[in-house]
Write a protein that holds these residues in place. Structure first.
Motif, PDB file in Angstrom:
ATOM      1  N   GLU A 107      -9.793  26.473 -18.313  1.00 43.45           N
ATOM      2  CA  GLU A 107      -8.681  26.046 -17.465  1.00 43.45           C
ATOM      3  C   GLU A 107      -7.457  26.940 -17.575  1.00 43.45           C
ATOM      4  OE1 GLU A 107      -7.792  22.001 -18.244  1.00 43.45           O
ATOM      5  OE2 GLU A 107      -9.758  21.250 -17.576  1.00 43.45           O
ATOM      6  N   GLY A 108      -7.524  27.949 -18.436  1.00 43.55           N
ATOM      7  CA  GLY A 108      -6.407  28.888 -18.522  1.00 43.55           C
ATOM      8  C   GLY A 108      -5.333  28.430 -19.480  1.00 43.55           C
ATOM      9  N   GLU A 109      -4.080  28.604 -19.080  1.00 45.03           N
ATOM     10  CA  GLU A 109      -2.956  28.341 -19.974  1.00 45.03           C
ATOM     11  C   GLU A 109      -2.833  26.866 -20.325  1.00 45.03           C
ATOM     12  OE1 GLU A 109       1.873  29.142 -20.129  1.00 45.03           O
ATOM     13  OE2 GLU A 109       0.661  30.013 -18.533  1.00 45.03           O
ATOM     14  N   SER A 110      -3.038  25.971 -19.362  1.00 44.60           N
ATOM     15  CA  SER A 110      -2.927  24.539 -19.639  1.00 44.60           C
ATOM     16  C   SER A 110      -4.004  24.087 -20.619  1.00 44.60           C
ATOM     17  CB  SER A 110      -3.037  23.743 -18.338  1.00 44.60           C
ATOM     18  OG  SER A 110      -4.298  23.964 -17.713  1.00 44.60           O
ATOM     19  N   GLY A 111      -5.231  24.577 -20.445  1.00 43.47           N
ATOM     20  CA  GLY A 111      -6.299  24.234 -21.380  1.00 43.47           C
ATOM     21  C   GLY A 111      -6.049  24.791 -22.765  1.00 43.47           C
ATOM     22  N   GLN A 112      -5.479  25.994 -22.841  1.00 44.53           N
ATOM     23  CA  GLN A 112      -5.169  26.592 -24.138  1.00 44.53           C
ATOM     24  C   GLN A 112      -4.105  25.786 -24.869  1.00 44.53           C
ATOM     25  OE1 GLN A 112      -6.912  29.159 -25.479  1.00 44.53           O
ATOM     26  NE2 GLN A 112      -5.772  28.687 -27.341  1.00 44.53           N
ATOM     27  N   ARG A 113      -3.142  25.247 -24.120  1.00 39.18           N
ATOM     28  CA  ARG A 113      -2.114  24.394 -24.751  1.00 39.18           C
ATOM     29  C   ARG A 113      -2.741  23.145 -25.364  1.00 39.18           C
ATOM     30  NH1 ARG A 113       1.356  25.775 -20.252  1.00 39.18           N
ATOM     31  NH2 ARG A 113       0.692  23.856 -19.198  1.00 39.18           N
ATOM     32  N   THR A 114      -3.711  22.571 -24.666  1.00 42.92           N
ATOM     33  CA  THR A 114      -4.393  21.387 -25.205  1.00 42.92           C
ATOM     34  C   THR A 114      -5.179  21.739 -26.464  1.00 42.92           C
ATOM     35  OG1 THR A 114      -4.597  20.520 -22.952  1.00 42.92           O
ATOM     36  CG2 THR A 114      -5.977  19.511 -24.653  1.00 42.92           C
ATOM     37  N   ILE A 115      -5.877  22.871 -26.438  1.00 40.98           N
ATOM     38  CA  ILE A 115      -6.634  23.308 -27.617  1.00 40.98           C
ATOM     39  C   ILE A 115      -5.687  23.577 -28.783  1.00 40.98           C
ATOM     40  CG2 ILE A 115      -8.066  25.174 -28.543  1.00 40.98           C
ATOM     41  CD1 ILE A 115      -9.393  25.376 -25.815  1.00 40.98           C
ATOM     42  N   ASN A 116      -4.529  24.190 -28.513  1.00 44.62           N
ATOM     43  CA  ASN A 116      -3.528  24.422 -29.568  1.00 44.62           C
ATOM     44  C   ASN A 116      -3.031  23.111 -30.155  1.00 44.62           C
ATOM     45  OD1 ASN A 116      -3.718  27.183 -29.191  1.00 44.62           O
ATOM     46  ND2 ASN A 116      -1.961  27.297 -27.826  1.00 44.62           N
ATOM     47  N   LYS A 117      -2.904  22.089 -29.300  1.00 40.63           N
ATOM     48  CA  LYS A 117      -2.470  20.778 -29.798  1.00 40.63           C
ATOM     49  C   LYS A 117      -3.511  20.190 -30.749  1.00 40.63           C
ATOM     50  CE  LYS A 117      -2.608  17.308 -27.000  1.00 40.63           C
ATOM     51  NZ  LYS A 117      -2.315  16.396 -25.862  1.00 40.63           N
ATOM     52  N   TYR A 118      -4.794  20.308 -30.397  1.00 39.81           N
ATOM     53  CA  TYR A 118      -5.857  19.828 -31.283  1.00 39.81           C
ATOM     54  C   TYR A 118      -5.852  20.604 -32.602  1.00 39.81           C
ATOM     55  CZ  TYR A 118      -7.777  17.422 -27.189  1.00 39.81           C
ATOM     56  OH  TYR A 118      -7.952  16.611 -26.095  1.00 39.81           O
ATOM     57  N   THR A 119      -5.580  21.907 -32.525  1.00 37.14           N
ATOM     58  CA  THR A 119      -5.525  22.731 -33.742  1.00 37.14           C
ATOM     59  C   THR A 119      -4.403  22.259 -34.662  1.00 37.14           C
ATOM     60  OG1 THR A 119      -6.355  24.630 -32.471  1.00 37.14           O
ATOM     61  CG2 THR A 119      -5.355  25.085 -34.614  1.00 37.14           C
TER      62      THR A 119
END
Length: 442
Positions: A107-119
């Motif tokens: 999903e790009g930048e929005s998906g990466q933000r979600t993955i960073n939140k899980y991290t």
């Protein structure tokens, strides 16, 4: 005069931005170093020194190296950035195995933000788990002045907050400074421990524990390893690419030839850092609970995971090789590269565009990654043999040299890229202004 002033102002603004980024990196490193000297409250310093004094050459010493000496001083940054690295490993592995996380990544930048939140959530959990284990170890070894619930709560909260602050600081350095913030924090910790390691080595020479000729051999090995690392990190496998003759906008462009550069070690310093984190996590847990009644077998496991032991060398090598292939697969997609070449009208001589090009690039990249994995493994295992042969501090070994050299090279490359981009923008604006000036009478 007006054009010259505009170009000068543009160049000065670019240099000012570079200066700001460099100052931000220096300030972040200064904050990290100051925090590594702020102790966790409620500890007996004499007992703390006795506890860590005999464990400098094992995984405790390696953990202490990555934290910049904060573990031995047991400061607020004692856990360092390793819980965040462990959390990143777990999330990246889950991204490959979980279809939901794989979709988020697309999903790009929005998906990466979600993955960073899980991290970040995983970092909080892992750092809290490690902090509780460290608190128990301190209580068992009579390091805590007033053991109790309040001590566990204060120590856990302090250590978790310190790790989360380092994670935030690394992200800020990546965004506002130059280079990868997490790598720079690890680099700063390693460099900070080098003077003390050098002092210990010279003390060994003075006391006769280490011969001068051996010290010179160590220096020669370090210089040779640095030169070898620089050579391999700058090495490339260039695949020839031809561009077909094409017509665009009424202009005919002749056929051109270029190349696709592929690095031997595309994963950089990630594999040894990840492998060290994987090994240190169970080793630290085993050491914390080895003194517990009924869990004496953990002492054997702790000894087996010490540096120089066959089990440690086997697991460390396997971890490096695995993460070399895993991380390269994450950052480089042969099919996507082949599709981009096909869209731009480029092709590899003798290879059909599309699926065959993707297979060819994947084959070349697999061979390069295998060579890179062997190179990284040999360099990182060097300290194991140096410790066994000459009884020297492992700080002079391959993992340290690899991290320091690669981070410095990446930092210098990004500084040069910033300077070149400013110069390019200045020349482009100058050319545009000259074009407008000459074209207006016509």
């Amino acid at each position: 005069m007006t054009i010259g002033r505009k170009n000068a102002n543009s160049s000065l603004s670019g240099l000012a931005d570079l200066k700001y980024r460099l100052l931000f990196v220096l300030l972040a490193i200064l904050v990290f170093r100051i925090g590594s000297y702020i102790p966790v409250p409620g500890l007996n310093p004499l007992r703390l020194h006795e506890l860590f004094s005999g464990q400098q050459n094992g995984f405790v010493g390696m953990f202490n190296m990555f934290s910049g000496g904060a573990l031995v001083r047991f400061s607020i940054f004692a856990l360092g950035i390793m819980p965040y690295i462990s959390a990143s490993i777990i999330i990246q592995l889950l991204t490959v195995m979980s279809p939901a996380l794989a979709e988020l990544r697309k999903e790009g930048e929005s998906g990466q933000r979600t993955i960073n939140k899980y991290t970040r959530y995983a970092t909080v959990f892992l750092s809290a788990f490690q902090a509780i284990g460290v608190s128990k170890m301190l209580v068992v070894n009579n390091v805590a002045i007033t053991p109790g619930i309040s001590f566990y709560f204060t120590t856990t909260l302090t250590l978790v907050t310190g790790t989360m602050f380092l994670m935030w600081l690394g992200e800020q350095v990546t965004e506002r400074g130059i280079g990868n913030g997490i790598s720079l924090i690890i680099f700063a910790g390693i460099v900070a421990t080098l003077p003390s390691a050098l002092g210990k080595t010279l003390e060994q020479v003075r006391e006769g524990q280490l011969q001068v000729i051996v010290l010179l051999m160590i220096a020669a090995v370090v210089i040779g390893v640095v030169a070898f690392v620089v050579f391999v990190e700058r090495a490339q496998r260039r695949i020839t690419i031809n561009y077909a003759r094409r017509v665009q906008g009424g202009k005919v462009y002749s056929a051109q030839s270029s190349h696709l550069p592929l690095k031997i070690n595309m994963a950089g310093v990630i594999p040894p850092i990840f492998a060290s984190a994987i090994i240190m996590f169970p080793a630290s847990i085993a050491s914390w609970f080895s003194g517990t009644k009924g869990m004496e077998w953990l002492s054997t496991l702790t000894v087996s995971l010490q540096q120089g032991q066959p089990l440690h060398m086997l697991l460390f090598s396997a971890g490096i090789i695995f993460f070399c292939f895993f991380y390269t697969a994450l950052v480089f997609n042969p099919k996507e590269t082949a599709d981009n070449l096909k869209k731009s009208g480029a092709f590899i001589p003798g290879i059909r565009p599309g699926e065959q090009t993707a297979r060819y690039i994947d084959t070349v990249m697999t061979r390069l990654t295998l060579i890179g994995a062997i190179y990284v493994t040999l360099v990182c295992l060097l300290p194991e043999f140096m410790v066994m042969a000459w009884n020297v501090p492992f700080y002079f070994g391959g993992t340290t040299v690899l991290i320091v050299v690669v981070v410095v090279m990446d930092f210098m490359a990004q500084v040069q890229a910033h300077i070149m981009s400013f110069q390019y923008e200045s020349l482009l604006k100058k050319a545009n202004l000259r074009g407008v000036g000459f074209g207006s009478p016509r």
